[in-house]
Design a protein around this motif. Structure first.
Motif, mmCIF file in Angstrom:
data_model
loop_
_atom_site.group_PDB
_atom_site.id
_atom_site.type_symbol
_atom_site.label_atom_id
_atom_site.label_comp_id
_atom_site.label_asym_id
_atom_site.label_seq_id
_atom_site.Cartn_x
_atom_site.Cartn_y
_atom_site.Cartn_z
ATOM 1 N N ILE A 42 0.873 -1.210 0.167
ATOM 2 C CA ILE A 42 0.135 0.037 0.059
ATOM 3 C C ILE A 42 0.990 1.069 -0.117
ATOM 4 N N GLY A 43 2.261 1.176 -0.427
ATOM 5 C CA GLY A 43 3.123 2.500 -0.572
ATOM 6 C C GLY A 43 3.315 2.938 0.886
ATOM 7 N N MET A 44 3.525 1.857 1.958
ATOM 8 C CA MET A 44 3.963 2.807 3.324
ATOM 9 C C MET A 44 5.308 2.597 3.655
ATOM 10 N N GLY A 45 5.943 1.857 2.801
ATOM 11 C CA GLY A 45 7.617 1.577 3.224
ATOM 12 C C GLY A 45 8.321 2.859 3.360
ATOM 13 N N LEU A 46 8.320 3.656 2.256
ATOM 14 C CA LEU A 46 9.118 5.004 2.586
ATOM 15 C C LEU A 46 8.495 5.816 3.400
ATOM 16 N N LYS A 47 7.163 5.966 3.679
ATOM 17 C CA LYS A 47 6.622 6.843 4.542
ATOM 18 C C LYS A 47 7.061 6.491 5.878
ATOM 19 N N LEU A 48 7.016 5.103 6.446
ATOM 20 C CA LEU A 48 7.822 4.582 7.612
ATOM 21 C C LEU A 48 9.139 5.083 7.943
ATOM 22 N N VAL A 49 9.989 4.929 6.681
ATOM 23 C CA VAL A 49 11.300 5.175 6.794
ATOM 24 C C VAL A 49 11.562 6.587 7.301
ATOM 25 N N LYS A 50 10.754 7.641 6.354
ATOM 26 C CA LYS A 50 10.797 8.856 6.437
ATOM 27 C C LYS A 50 10.328 9.431 8.047
ATOM 28 N N LYS A 51 9.421 8.844 8.483
ATOM 29 C CA LYS A 51 8.913 9.255 9.705
ATOM 30 C C LYS A 51 9.775 9.034 10.855
ATOM 31 N N ILE A 52 10.444 7.386 10.778
ATOM 32 C CA ILE A 52 11.318 6.965 11.865
ATOM 33 C C ILE A 52 12.634 8.083 11.861
ATOM 34 N N ALA A 53 13.155 8.170 10.747
ATOM 35 C CA ALA A 53 14.229 9.122 10.817
ATOM 36 C C ALA A 53 14.171 10.528 11.292
ATOM 37 N N GLU A 54 12.946 10.914 10.921
ATOM 38 C CA GLU A 54 12.757 12.266 11.362
ATOM 39 C C GLU A 54 12.166 12.269 13.044
ATOM 40 N N ARG A 55 11.558 11.219 13.455
ATOM 41 C CA ARG A 55 11.483 11.317 14.828
ATOM 42 C C ARG A 55 12.686 10.748 15.810
ATOM 43 N N CYS A 56 13.635 10.327 15.082
ATOM 44 C CA CYS A 56 14.998 10.110 15.723
ATOM 45 C C CYS A 56 15.902 11.252 15.579
ATOM 46 N N GLY A 57 15.412 12.342 14.921
ATOM 47 C CA GLY A 57 16.376 13.607 14.828
ATOM 48 C C GLY A 57 17.160 13.333 13.682
ATOM 49 N N GLY A 58 16.768 12.462 12.974
ATOM 50 C CA GLY A 58 17.573 12.528 11.493
ATOM 51 C C GLY A 58 16.924 13.195 10.344
ATOM 52 N N GLN A 59 17.412 12.630 8.848
ATOM 53 C CA GLN A 59 16.981 13.261 7.867
ATOM 54 C C GLN A 59 16.515 11.964 6.860
ATOM 55 N N PHE A 60 15.858 12.418 5.897
ATOM 56 C CA PHE A 60 15.482 11.438 4.730
ATOM 57 C C PHE A 60 15.359 12.167 3.550
ATOM 58 N N SER A 61 16.068 11.809 2.443
ATOM 59 C CA SER A 61 16.072 12.381 1.019
ATOM 60 C C SER A 61 16.338 11.096 0.067
ATOM 61 N N ILE A 62 15.785 11.417 -1.064
ATOM 62 C CA ILE A 62 15.965 10.637 -2.241
ATOM 63 C C ILE A 62 16.511 11.257 -3.457
ATOM 64 N N PHE A 63 17.376 10.754 -4.007
ATOM 65 C CA PHE A 63 17.856 11.051 -5.488
ATOM 66 C C PHE A 63 17.567 9.871 -6.458
ATOM 67 N N SER A 64 16.872 10.201 -7.664
ATOM 68 C CA SER A 64 16.259 9.178 -8.394
ATOM 69 C C SER A 64 16.420 9.569 -9.828
ATOM 70 N N VAL A 65 16.723 8.836 -10.893
ATOM 71 C CA VAL A 65 16.515 8.838 -12.266
ATOM 72 C C VAL A 65 15.605 8.059 -12.696
ATOM 73 N N TYR A 66 14.478 8.509 -13.420
ATOM 74 C CA TYR A 66 13.554 7.607 -13.737
ATOM 75 C C TYR A 66 14.047 6.510 -14.945
ATOM 76 N N GLN A 67 13.611 5.058 -14.446
ATOM 77 C CA GLN A 67 14.103 4.393 -15.358
ATOM 78 C C GLN A 67 15.458 3.960 -15.071
ATOM 79 N N GLN A 68 16.191 4.493 -14.434
ATOM 80 C CA GLN A 68 17.640 4.373 -14.195
ATOM 81 C C GLN A 68 18.056 3.682 -12.796
#
Length: 377
Positions: free
Chosen positions: A338-364
């Motif tokens: 249901i598309g929850m994985g990255l949501k969980l990762v982002k929320k855990i990182a932020e709640r622990c005082g960390g940061q979350f970011s993504i770099f992506s090139v479509y189809q690469q």
């Protein structure tokens, strides 16, 4: 654990005595009703988990009783086993058409009775788990007003499917085994049990994701801080679990590690969740034979953890919608979830005082970065 409640509906008290004797060594709470009217009036008192219903009764026969019980929303999930002396296929079909989950023929065999009740109780337990999960979802919607639209939108549209698909698989396989197990060989039984296990694990994974998400959201709403904890990030600490996960999808050779060790401010449980979700996504959205690199580097008091795959990538629009409970291009790629994985990762990182970011090139490629605070000793 509550003792299962069994309601026996039969106009002949002697038949109840027989059932009571056959189930005497089982840890069940047995109740008796002499008519359909009495049974329906007593449902709230007895709170049955399974109903044994005699077909041939005066005034209101078992078919009508079954139909009336199944017409009451609260009792629809309770499995009904019809107890019948009828043998004609048309009569048995009427029993099932009335809403009954199963039937057993008279004279009742002790082994068969216990097996069928056990199977129906397992089905009822699955219904109860789904209902409990549904109640949790309803409660979270009330608490999380800021995310009400997304919960009612994408989550509401995908959650029933993601719950029902594995549940139907489990229930269906149980039904097949109940009906045909005597004619099956060991290989066929193992194959069916393997499919049931796969469905159960899928259901378990979704349940865990939802519970972790709600745990984080409720603590945020109640302004509860996550207890500061220290975990040593190292190759020895993370590799075994991730390699085991990759091996389960025949991709153990695709994982690469380049790890700088550090003591980070996060619990080992949350760290394991972050890494599992990121590697799971990388495995899911990249081809077998392409590398998935897990690396880490200490920069300016933070441990930067990277998970890099050469998969299908994401567009800028898709990245901006992370957390909206949707799987991108679901119809094209038909992935579960249901598309929850990255949501969980982002929320855990932020709640622990960390940061979350993504770099992506479509189809690469896609590279996810989690920055976690380092614990100074």
């Amino acid at each position: 654990m509550n003792v299962p409640s069994i309601l026996v509906i039969d106009d002949q008290p002697d038949n109840f005595d027989v059932i009571e004797t056959l189930l005497s060594k089982q840890d069940y709470l047995l109740h008796y009703a002499a008519s359909g009217q009495e049974a329906i009036a007593s449902l709230n008192i007895f709170q049955p988990d399974v109903i044994l219903l005699d077909v041939m009764m005066p005034l209101m026969d078992g078919i009508e009783v079954c139909q009336r019980i199944k017409a009451i929303p609260q009792w629809q999930p309770v499995p009904i086993i019809m107890v019948t002396a009828l043998t004609a296929k048309e009569d048995l079909a009427r029993c099932l058409k009335s809403g009954a989950e199963d039937f057993i023929s008279k004279p009742v065999n002790a082994v068969e009775l216990r097996a069928r009740i056990h199977s129906m109780l397992r089905i009822k337990q699955q219904y109860d788990k789904i209902q409990s999960l549904s109640n949790i979802q309803a409660s979270s919607i009330k608490v999380l007003e800021s995310t009400l639209d997304e919960l009612r939108g994408n989550l509401a549209s995908t959650l029933p499917h993601e719950l029902n698909t594995p549940l139907n698989g489990i229930v269906g396989i149980i039904s097949i085994l109940i009906e045909d197990i005597d004619g099956m060989n060991i290989a066929e039984i193992h194959e069916l049990l393997g499919l049931a296990d796969k469905s159960a694990r899928r259901l378990e994974k979704l349940t865990k994701q939802l519970l972790i998400y709600l745990e984080l959201e409720l603590s945020t709403h109640q302004q509860q801080n996550i207890e500061p904890q220290s975990t040593h990030f190292s190759m020895a600490a993370i590799a075994a679990a991730l390699e085991s996960h990759a091996q389960s999808v025949n991709r153990s050779d695709d994982l690469m590690f380049a790890v700088e060790e550090a003591e980070v401010s996060i619990s080992d449980r949350y760290l394991a969740i972050i890494l599992h979700e990121l590697v799971d996504n990388a495995l899911k959205f990249s081809q077998t034979g392409t590398a998935i690199k897990i690396s880490s580097q200490v920069v300016a008091g933070m441990l930067n953890v990277y998970v890099h795959d050469l998969g299908r990538g994401m567009t800028e629009e898709q990245i901006s919608k992370i957390g909206a409970f949707m799987q991108f291009e679901r119809k094209t790629y038909e992935h579960q979830g249901i598309g929850m994985g990255l949501k969980l990762v982002k929320k855990i990182a932020e709640r622990c005082g960390g940061q979350f970011s993504i770099f992506s090139v479509y189809q690469q490629e896609t590279k996810v970065r989690i920055a976690l605070p380092i614990v100074n000793k």
